[in-house]
Design a protein around this motif. Structure first.
Motif, mmCIF file in Angstrom:
data_model
loop_
_atom_site.group_PDB
_atom_site.id
_atom_site.type_symbol
_atom_site.label_atom_id
_atom_site.label_comp_id
_atom_site.label_asym_id
_atom_site.label_seq_id
_atom_site.Cartn_x
_atom_site.Cartn_y
_atom_site.Cartn_z
ATOM 1 N N PRO A 170 0.819 -1.218 0.000
ATOM 2 C CA PRO A 170 0.000 0.000 0.000
ATOM 3 C C PRO A 170 0.851 1.266 0.000
ATOM 4 C CG PRO A 170 -0.197 -1.176 2.099
ATOM 5 C CD PRO A 170 0.681 -1.992 1.206
ATOM 6 N N SER A 171 0.236 2.355 -0.429
ATOM 7 C CA SER A 171 0.952 3.631 -0.454
ATOM 8 C C SER A 171 1.292 4.053 0.972
ATOM 9 C CB SER A 171 0.111 4.700 -1.150
ATOM 10 O OG SER A 171 -1.110 4.855 -0.479
ATOM 11 N N LYS A 172 2.414 4.753 1.094
ATOM 12 C CA LYS A 172 2.868 5.223 2.399
ATOM 13 C C LYS A 172 3.471 6.604 2.212
ATOM 14 C CE LYS A 172 5.653 3.874 6.337
ATOM 15 N NZ LYS A 172 6.603 2.910 6.886
ATOM 16 N N ASP A 173 3.092 7.522 3.062
ATOM 17 C CA ASP A 173 3.526 8.914 2.938
ATOM 18 C C ASP A 173 3.140 9.420 1.547
ATOM 19 O OD1 ASP A 173 4.546 8.799 5.544
ATOM 20 O OD2 ASP A 173 6.465 8.031 4.827
ATOM 21 N N SER A 174 4.102 9.867 0.784
ATOM 22 C CA SER A 174 3.800 10.375 -0.556
ATOM 23 C C SER A 174 4.142 9.363 -1.649
ATOM 24 C CB SER A 174 4.574 11.673 -0.794
ATOM 25 O OG SER A 174 5.966 11.414 -0.736
ATOM 26 N N LYS A 175 4.528 8.141 -1.241
ATOM 27 C CA LYS A 175 4.893 7.122 -2.229
ATOM 28 C C LYS A 175 3.647 6.388 -2.721
ATOM 29 C CE LYS A 175 9.400 6.357 -0.183
ATOM 30 N NZ LYS A 175 10.295 5.415 0.455
ATOM 31 N N PRO A 176 3.594 6.099 -4.026
ATOM 32 C CA PRO A 176 2.439 5.384 -4.575
ATOM 33 C C PRO A 176 2.482 3.895 -4.184
ATOM 34 C CG PRO A 176 4.065 5.744 -6.279
ATOM 35 C CD PRO A 176 4.568 6.457 -5.056
ATOM 36 N N PRO A 177 1.356 3.189 -4.294
ATOM 37 C CA PRO A 177 1.373 1.742 -4.033
ATOM 38 C C PRO A 177 2.242 1.035 -5.062
ATOM 39 C CG PRO A 177 -0.763 2.433 -4.877
ATOM 40 C CD PRO A 177 0.054 3.675 -4.682
ATOM 41 N N ARG A 178 2.772 -0.130 -4.666
ATOM 42 C CA ARG A 178 3.647 -0.902 -5.565
ATOM 43 C C ARG A 178 3.169 -2.337 -5.664
ATOM 44 N NH1 ARG A 178 9.529 -1.308 -4.340
ATOM 45 N NH2 ARG A 178 8.766 -2.256 -2.445
ATOM 46 N N GLU A 179 3.518 -2.962 -6.763
ATOM 47 C CA GLU A 179 3.260 -4.384 -6.968
ATOM 48 C C GLU A 179 4.594 -5.106 -6.897
ATOM 49 O OE1 GLU A 179 0.145 -5.970 -7.776
ATOM 50 O OE2 GLU A 179 -0.664 -4.034 -7.150
ATOM 51 N N ILE A 180 4.638 -6.209 -6.154
ATOM 52 C CA ILE A 180 5.837 -7.036 -6.025
ATOM 53 C C ILE A 180 5.534 -8.372 -6.693
ATOM 54 C CG2 ILE A 180 7.420 -8.170 -4.411
ATOM 55 C CD1 ILE A 180 7.566 -5.154 -4.204
ATOM 56 N N TYR A 181 6.445 -8.830 -7.542
ATOM 57 C CA TYR A 181 6.272 -10.084 -8.272
ATOM 58 C C TYR A 181 7.325 -11.068 -7.780
ATOM 59 C CZ TYR A 181 3.778 -6.738 -11.100
ATOM 60 O OH TYR A 181 2.938 -5.737 -11.508
ATOM 61 N N GLU A 182 6.883 -12.257 -7.360
ATOM 62 C CA GLU A 182 7.790 -13.256 -6.798
ATOM 63 C C GLU A 182 7.437 -14.646 -7.299
ATOM 64 O OE1 GLU A 182 8.632 -11.448 -2.396
ATOM 65 O OE2 GLU A 182 6.737 -12.508 -2.699
ATOM 66 N N GLN A 183 8.427 -15.534 -7.204
ATOM 67 C CA GLN A 183 8.229 -16.935 -7.540
ATOM 68 C C GLN A 183 8.863 -17.775 -6.443
ATOM 69 O OE1 GLN A 183 9.635 -18.021 -11.433
ATOM 70 N NE2 GLN A 183 8.890 -20.118 -11.265
ATOM 71 N N VAL A 184 8.167 -18.810 -6.009
ATOM 72 C CA VAL A 184 8.677 -19.701 -4.966
ATOM 73 C C VAL A 184 9.696 -20.653 -5.583
ATOM 74 C CG1 VAL A 184 8.058 -21.556 -3.357
ATOM 75 C CG2 VAL A 184 6.586 -19.560 -3.587
ATOM 76 N N ALA A 185 10.796 -20.830 -4.866
ATOM 77 C CA ALA A 185 11.841 -21.772 -5.260
ATOM 78 C C ALA A 185 12.384 -22.396 -3.978
ATOM 79 C CB ALA A 185 12.949 -21.058 -6.031
ATOM 80 N N TYR A 186 13.285 -23.348 -4.117
ATOM 81 C CA TYR A 186 13.862 -24.039 -2.965
ATOM 82 C C TYR A 186 15.374 -24.084 -3.098
ATOM 83 C CZ TYR A 186 9.123 -25.270 -1.829
ATOM 84 O OH TYR A 186 7.793 -25.181 -1.501
ATOM 85 N N ALA A 187 16.065 -23.654 -2.039
ATOM 86 C CA ALA A 187 17.524 -23.635 -2.022
ATOM 87 C C ALA A 187 18.034 -24.872 -1.297
ATOM 88 C CB ALA A 187 18.031 -22.373 -1.329
ATOM 89 N N HIS A 188 18.966 -25.572 -1.925
ATOM 90 C CA HIS A 188 19.609 -26.734 -1.316
ATOM 91 C C HIS A 188 20.832 -26.216 -0.561
ATOM 92 C CE1 HIS A 188 17.287 -29.890 -3.470
ATOM 93 N NE2 HIS A 188 17.110 -28.894 -4.342
ATOM 94 N N LEU A 189 20.696 -26.096 0.766
ATOM 95 C CA LEU A 189 21.745 -25.505 1.596
ATOM 96 C C LEU A 189 22.579 -26.544 2.344
ATOM 97 C CD1 LEU A 189 19.702 -22.498 3.040
ATOM 98 C CD2 LEU A 189 21.271 -22.523 1.085
ATOM 99 N N GLY A 190 22.444 -27.805 1.984
ATOM 100 C CA GLY A 190 23.260 -28.848 2.604
ATOM 101 C C GLY A 190 22.540 -29.644 3.668
#
Length: 92
Positions: free
Chosen positions: A19-39
């Motif tokens: 959501p917008s905050k102060d004078s900044k406009p709202p933003r859309e965030i685009y993500e994809q789920v992945a899995y990290a092999h950390l040992g």
């Protein structure tokens, strides 16, 4: 080498609205789920940030592209906060 895996059920893009905050406009965030092999015994769920209009990564094994790293102000290697890119692991 760090292995990142995307499963068939994770070949979609998730969109979040900030959501917008102060004078900044709202933003859309685009993500994809992945899995990290950390040992460990199991891979760990992570999210890969995507640009607007970027196509989702297909199922498969990936590693971090060298451009995903930077040298910080203290001369230490770090993972970039934004702009992480993964590339398919190929059998050579």
């Amino acid at each position: 080498m760090l292995k990142i895996e995307i499963f068939p059920e994770n070949q979609n893009i998730e969109t979040r609205s900030i959501p917008s905050k102060d004078s900044k406009p709202p933003r859309e965030i685009y993500e994809q789920v992945a899995y990290a092999h950390l040992g460990g015994k199991f891979p760990v769920e992570m999210k890969i940030g995507l640009e607007k209009g970027q196509v989702a990564y297909v199922a498969g094994l990936y590693t971090l592209h060298p451009s995903s790293f930077a040298i910080n102000q203290y001369g230490n290697l770090e993972l970039k906060r934004f702009g992480m890119i993964i590339e398919p692991i190929t059998n050579k």
